[in-house]
Write an enzyme that holds these catalytic residues in place. Structure first.
Site, PDB file in Angstrom:
ATOM      1  N   ASN A 114       6.079  -7.408   1.296  1.00 19.48           N
ATOM      2  CA  ASN A 114       7.043  -8.320   0.655  1.00 19.48           C
ATOM      3  C   ASN A 114       7.711  -9.312   1.614  1.00 19.48           C
ATOM      4  O   ASN A 114       8.052 -10.421   1.207  1.00 19.48           O
ATOM      5  CB  ASN A 114       8.061  -7.545  -0.175  1.00 19.48           C
ATOM      6  CG  ASN A 114       8.803  -6.504   0.604  1.00 19.48           C
ATOM      7  OD1 ASN A 114       8.252  -5.877   1.499  1.00 19.48           O
ATOM      8  ND2 ASN A 114      10.055  -6.307   0.290  1.00 19.48           N
ATOM      9  N   GLY A 187       7.374   0.872   3.535  1.00 16.68           N
ATOM     10  CA  GLY A 187       6.636   0.834   2.276  1.00 16.68           C
ATOM     11  C   GLY A 187       7.251   1.762   1.250  1.00 16.68           C
ATOM     12  O   GLY A 187       8.441   2.078   1.306  1.00 16.68           O
ATOM     13  N   SER A 188       6.409   2.221   0.333  1.00 11.02           N
ATOM     14  CA  SER A 188       6.904   3.037  -0.781  1.00 11.02           C
ATOM     15  C   SER A 188       7.093   4.496  -0.370  1.00 11.02           C
ATOM     16  O   SER A 188       6.474   4.972   0.583  1.00 11.02           O
ATOM     17  CB  SER A 188       5.888   2.961  -1.924  1.00 11.02           C
ATOM     18  OG  SER A 188       4.660   3.497  -1.478  1.00 11.02           O
ATOM     19  N   GLU A 209      10.774   3.551   6.511  1.00 10.84           N
ATOM     20  CA  GLU A 209      11.647   2.562   5.860  1.00 10.84           C
ATOM     21  C   GLU A 209      11.139   2.413   4.431  1.00 10.84           C
ATOM     22  O   GLU A 209      10.139   1.733   4.191  1.00 10.84           O
ATOM     23  CB  GLU A 209      11.573   1.223   6.607  1.00 10.84           C
ATOM     24  CG  GLU A 209      12.169   1.241   8.003  1.00 10.84           C
ATOM     25  CD  GLU A 209      13.700   1.164   8.003  1.00 10.84           C
ATOM     26  OE1 GLU A 209      14.277   0.715   6.998  1.00 10.84           O
ATOM     27  OE2 GLU A 209      14.308   1.550   9.019  1.00 10.84           O
ATOM     28  N   CYS A 243      13.297  -5.091  -0.753  1.00 16.02           N
ATOM     29  CA  CYS A 243      13.617  -3.654  -0.825  1.00 16.02           C
ATOM     30  C   CYS A 243      15.106  -3.402  -1.031  1.00 16.02           C
ATOM     31  O   CYS A 243      15.486  -2.396  -1.604  1.00 16.02           O
ATOM     32  CB  CYS A 243      13.138  -2.950   0.437  1.00 16.02           C
ATOM     33  SG  CYS A 243      13.806  -3.675   1.931  1.00 16.02           S
ATOM     34  N   GLU A 331      12.073   1.970  -8.957  1.00 16.33           N
ATOM     35  CA  GLU A 331      12.501   0.720  -8.325  1.00 16.33           C
ATOM     36  C   GLU A 331      11.809  -0.454  -9.026  1.00 16.33           C
ATOM     37  O   GLU A 331      10.600  -0.414  -9.251  1.00 16.33           O
ATOM     38  CB  GLU A 331      12.079   0.775  -6.846  1.00 16.33           C
ATOM     39  CG  GLU A 331      12.433  -0.445  -6.050  1.00 16.33           C
ATOM     40  CD  GLU A 331      11.915  -0.354  -4.608  1.00 16.33           C
ATOM     41  OE1 GLU A 331      11.250   0.630  -4.246  1.00 16.33           O
ATOM     42  OE2 GLU A 331      12.188  -1.292  -3.850  1.00 16.33           O
TER      43      GLU A 331
HETATM   44  P1  NAD Z   1       2.995   0.612   0.068  1.00 11.53           P
HETATM   45  O1  NAD Z   1       3.586   1.945   0.351  1.00 11.53           O
HETATM   46  O2  NAD Z   1       2.054   0.484  -1.065  1.00 11.53           O
HETATM   47  O3  NAD Z   1       2.198   0.055   1.341  1.00 11.53           O
HETATM   48  C1  NAD Z   1       2.769   0.013   2.629  1.00 11.53           C
HETATM   49  C2  NAD Z   1       1.668   0.116   3.681  1.00 11.53           C
HETATM   50  O4  NAD Z   1       0.994   1.355   3.541  1.00 11.53           O
HETATM   51  C3  NAD Z   1       0.606  -0.970   3.612  1.00 11.53           C
HETATM   52  O5  NAD Z   1       0.329  -1.396   4.933  1.00 11.53           O
HETATM   53  C4  NAD Z   1      -0.589  -0.275   2.987  1.00 11.53           C
HETATM   54  O6  NAD Z   1      -1.824  -0.776   3.457  1.00 11.53           O
HETATM   55  C5  NAD Z   1      -0.415   1.154   3.441  1.00 11.53           C
HETATM   56  N1  NAD Z   1      -0.926   2.115   2.469  1.00 11.53           N
HETATM   57  C6  NAD Z   1      -0.936   1.994   1.103  1.00 11.53           C
HETATM   58  N2  NAD Z   1      -1.466   3.103   0.544  1.00 11.53           N
HETATM   59  C7  NAD Z   1      -1.796   3.938   1.563  1.00 11.53           C
HETATM   60  C8  NAD Z   1      -2.393   5.236   1.621  1.00 11.53           C
HETATM   61  N3  NAD Z   1      -2.751   5.889   0.515  1.00 11.53           N
HETATM   62  N4  NAD Z   1      -2.593   5.786   2.836  1.00 11.53           N
HETATM   63  C9  NAD Z   1      -2.229   5.137   3.964  1.00 11.53           C
HETATM   64  N5  NAD Z   1      -1.673   3.904   3.963  1.00 11.53           N
HETATM   65  C10 NAD Z   1      -1.469   3.306   2.791  1.00 11.53           C
HETATM   66  O7  NAD Z   1       4.242  -0.361  -0.094  1.00 11.53           O
HETATM   67  P2  NAD Z   1       4.310  -1.893  -0.429  1.00 11.53           P
HETATM   68  O8  NAD Z   1       3.811  -2.099  -1.830  1.00 11.53           O
HETATM   69  O9  NAD Z   1       3.679  -2.700   0.648  1.00 11.53           O
HETATM   70  O10 NAD Z   1       5.883  -2.158  -0.379  1.00 11.53           O
HETATM   71  C11 NAD Z   1       6.712  -1.872  -1.459  1.00 11.53           C
HETATM   72  C12 NAD Z   1       7.645  -0.716  -1.163  1.00 11.53           C
HETATM   73  O11 NAD Z   1       8.149  -0.808   0.152  1.00 11.53           O
HETATM   74  C13 NAD Z   1       8.873  -0.737  -2.054  1.00 11.53           C
HETATM   75  O12 NAD Z   1       9.177   0.580  -2.420  1.00 11.53           O
HETATM   76  C14 NAD Z   1       9.953  -1.295  -1.149  1.00 11.53           C
HETATM   77  O13 NAD Z   1      11.262  -0.934  -1.504  1.00 11.53           O
HETATM   78  C15 NAD Z   1       9.564  -0.718   0.159  1.00 11.53           C
HETATM   79  N6  NAD Z   1      10.088  -1.524   1.245  1.00 11.53           N
HETATM   80  C16 NAD Z   1      10.998  -0.995   2.081  1.00 11.53           C
HETATM   81  C17 NAD Z   1      11.528  -1.764   3.090  1.00 11.53           C
HETATM   82  C18 NAD Z   1      12.541  -1.248   4.055  1.00 11.53           C
HETATM   83  O14 NAD Z   1      12.802  -1.932   5.032  1.00 11.53           O
HETATM   84  N7  NAD Z   1      13.112  -0.085   3.848  1.00 11.53           N
HETATM   85  C19 NAD Z   1      11.101  -3.086   3.234  1.00 11.53           C
HETATM   86  C20 NAD Z   1      10.162  -3.578   2.359  1.00 11.53           C
HETATM   87  C21 NAD Z   1       9.641  -2.804   1.367  1.00 11.53           C
END
Ligand code: NAD
Length: 454
Positions: A114, A187-188, A209, A243, A331
């Site tokens: 994002n 990420g999530s 995070e 996020c 979320e």
């Molecule tokens: P995501 O968890 O889908 O992906 C994050 C990363 O993990 C990516 O690089 C992806 O390639 C990798 N990934 C995805 N599935 C995986 C798996 N099964 N095994 C290993 N790696 C995998 O998250 P997203 O869609 O990129 O981001 C959205 C989420 O991130 C939301 O929940 C948001 O709130 C959170 N977020 C948090 C922050 C923070 O600073 N706390 C910042 C931005 C986003």
């Protein structure tokens, strides 16, 4: 190059102790800034191709944050890396005690889509400042930004210092099979658990995070215009794909109608429009469809008219929402803002606490007692009073979640600490040595020991 070979190369380089030299770290950080500055136009183009994010938002929410992190680390790393003296207890006198920050080693940073530049590069900056070598795996979803980060880093840095590896689940899973000295993931929560489990196999420390449903609580004694202005900005920045965006609003019933009109006015004033470069697209079809399905047409106050072809969802305000609604289950991560009214703050807090601990919480009030009550009773990562999102920009505040919204934090000095182990040292001299602690033990020795160590 295989991942194993890359990791071995980085580990070997780390073991040469080059990264312990602070001028080395400063040079690498300066190199990164100059590469980004030289290629700024291309960075703007790449992110615009990915989701029509404007130069204005890319500078204010991505590049300026990266530049500030680099500048701060360059100016402060000598101070952060200094060994810290602490006092020594009676039992160890004469002696001195101190703490030495030491870099973890070879680290893996996994980014989210994002804010693709800053969520990938800020942890990498902190890791380099701390003296680590870095393998960065950005999110594959914004493909152009991932590609340009890979190109710029891999062409300008030695892979044994800093390397970008592109890929999705398959590549990340393969990386996670290897042992790192630290993993930093954004990420999530669902994927966060996968990362945590993979790290546990090697006893690797993690920073996670994550996200969550961040509430905004609005009491009746606010400046309504200003509250609406700040909330609308924080929510619809990046089309709500933030996020720490306010996920939903809890507003005191008596001001609900005035508040809704103020929100509507601010949305109209902002003129959110991709063609005006004031707004962004939804990142992909999957997220577009997910968001569209959260809009209950019976509850739309404004917005709701989604454009699938261009992946545009206008700022959408839902009213008459309760905690059972679909939009309140996860979320939102998009430009939909449910408004829930309350009459009793205790009930509102109770409802908020039925959900997982959020990444942020925003309290809008002039009532100091109420502000203190809310800050005291709700657990969340971090937040703001009478503002939204802006706490993220304060470099002296640690940024991170709690519970389901994350583990650990970063930004500024906290980022340096995140990638450092604090090594504790007691240093004794050979001047004297009392016999008290040594066998053979006696009642007399114990009596003296009790006096000394308490
Ligand atoms: P995501 O968890 O889908 O992906 C994050 C990363 O993990 C990516 O690089 C992806 O390639 C990798 N990934 C995805 N599935 C995986 C798996 N099964 N095994 C290993 N790696 C995998 O998250 P997203 O869609 O990129 O981001 C959205 C989420 O991130 C939301 O929940 C948001 O709130 C959170 N977020 C948090 C922050 C923070 O600073 N706390 C910042 C931005 C986003």
């Amino acid at each position: 190059m295989s991942y194993q070979h890359l990791i071995d190369q980085q580990r070997h380089f780390f073991n040469t102790n080059t990264t312990k030299d602070l001028s080395y770290r400063i040079n690498e950080l300066k190199r990164l800034k100059s590469v980004l500055l030289k290629n700024e136009t291309r960075l703007y183009e790449a992110i615009y191709q990915d989701f029509k994010k404007s130069e204005f938002e890319t500078y204010t929410t991505e590049l300026s944050i990266i530049y500030h992190e680099i500048d701060l680390a360059v100016s402060k790393v000598k101070k952060w890396a200094k060994k810290r003296r602490v006092s020594t207890g009676l039992a160890n006198l004469p002696g001195k005690s101190y703490i030495i920050p030491e870099p973890y080693g070879t680290v893996l940073v996994i980014g989210a889509w994002n804010y693709p530049y800053q969520l990938s590069l800020c942890p990498a900056i902190a890791a380099i400042a701390a003296g680590c070598t870095v393998i960065l795996k950005p999110s594959e979803i914004p493909s152009q930004t991932a590609a340009i980060m890979a190109e710029l880093v891999n062409e300008n840095f030695d892979p044994k210092i800093f390397k970008v590896v592109e890929g999705s689940v398959k590549e990340t899973t393969a990386l996670l099979n290897h042992k790192f000295d630290k993993i930093f993931f954004t990420g999530s929560a669902v994927v966060g658990k996968i990362i945590y489990q993979a790290a546990a196999k090697h006893l690797t420390p993690v920073t996670l995070e994550l996200g969550g449903k961040s509430p905004a609580i609005i009491t009746k004694d606010v400046n309504i215009e200003m509250t609406a202005k700040r909330l609308v900005w924080g929510k619809f920045l990046n089309a709500g794909q933030t996020c720490i965006a306010p996920d939903y609003v809890m507003v005191e019933s008596s001001i609900k109608e005035t508040f809704l009109s103020a929100i509507k006015k601010q949305i109209e004033k902002a003129d959110y429009n991709v063609d005006n470069h004031n707004y962004t697209q939804i990142i992909n079809d999957k997220n577009f469809e997910r968001l569209e399905s959260l809009i209950d047409s019976d509850k739309i106050y404004i917005g709701g008219n989604c454009n699938k072809e261009n992946r545009i969802i206008p700022p959408t305000i839902l009213t008459g929402v309760d905690f059972e609604d679909k939009v309140m289950q996860d979320e939102i991560f998009g430009p939909i803002l449910p408004i829930i009214e309350y009459t009793n703050i205790n009930d509102a807090i109770k409802q908020i606490k039925t959900l997982s601990k959020p990444l942020s919480c925003y309290v809008f009030t002039k009532n100091i007692a109420l502000k203190n009550k809310i800050l005291n009773e709700i657990s969340f990562g971090g937040g703001a009073v009478n503002d939204a999102v802006m706490h993220f920009t304060e470099q002296k505040l640690p940024f991170g979640g709690v519970g389901d919204s994350g583990i650990g934090n970063y930004h500024g000095k906290y980022g340096f600490e995140t990638f450092s182990h604090y090594k504790s040292i007691l240093q004794k001299s050979f001047l004297i040595e009392l016999d008290l602690k040594y066998a053979p033990y006696s009642a007399k020795k114990l009596k003296w020991l009790k006096k000394i160590i308490g």
